[in-house]
Design a protein around this motif. Structure first.
Motif, short mmCIF file in Angstrom:
data_model
loop_
_atom_site.label_atom_id
_atom_site.label_comp_id
_atom_site.label_asym_id
_atom_site.label_seq_id
_atom_site.Cartn_x
_atom_site.Cartn_y
_atom_site.Cartn_z
N LEU A 70 -5.20 0.37 0.80
CA LEU A 70 -6.05 1.51 0.44
C LEU A 70 -5.22 2.56 -0.30
N CYS A 81 -5.75 4.46 -3.85
CA CYS A 81 -6.16 5.87 -3.68
C CYS A 81 -5.03 6.71 -3.11
N ASN A 101 -12.01 6.89 2.80
CA ASN A 101 -11.61 6.40 1.49
C ASN A 101 -11.82 4.91 1.25
N SER A 111 -12.02 3.24 -2.49
CA SER A 111 -10.94 2.39 -2.97
C SER A 111 -11.48 1.08 -3.53
#
Length: 77
Positions: free
Chosen positions: A5, A9, A30, A34
């Motif tokens: 991830l 990101c 997130n 991602s």
């Protein structure tokens, strides 16, 4: 999963972690971003003829910097 991830990101993950979010919350905040961002960066949507051709999960709320990364990647292709 968190490292993969962060590979996509990094800015977003570092921001969340810097604001005191746990890894679990950061991951949940997130994860989908991602996935969508990685697909855009990989060029999956580079030659889409119209918005109707985009898959349902091709969009996700992203900030200006993220869209800037995506557009720069498109210009380099």
């Amino acid at each position: 999963h968190c490292l993969s991830l962060r590979a996509v990101c990094q800015r977003e993950v570092d921001f969340d972690r810097g604001n005191g979010y746990s890894w679990k919350i950061t991951f949940l905040r997130n994860y989908w971003k991602s996935k969508v961002k990685q697909e855009w960066l990989s060029g999956k949507y580079s030659n889409i003829p119209s918005q109707n051709s985009l898959p349902e999960k091709s969009m996700y709320p992203m900030d200006v910097d993220t869209w800037g990364e995506i557009l720069e990647a498109e210009l380099e292709r």
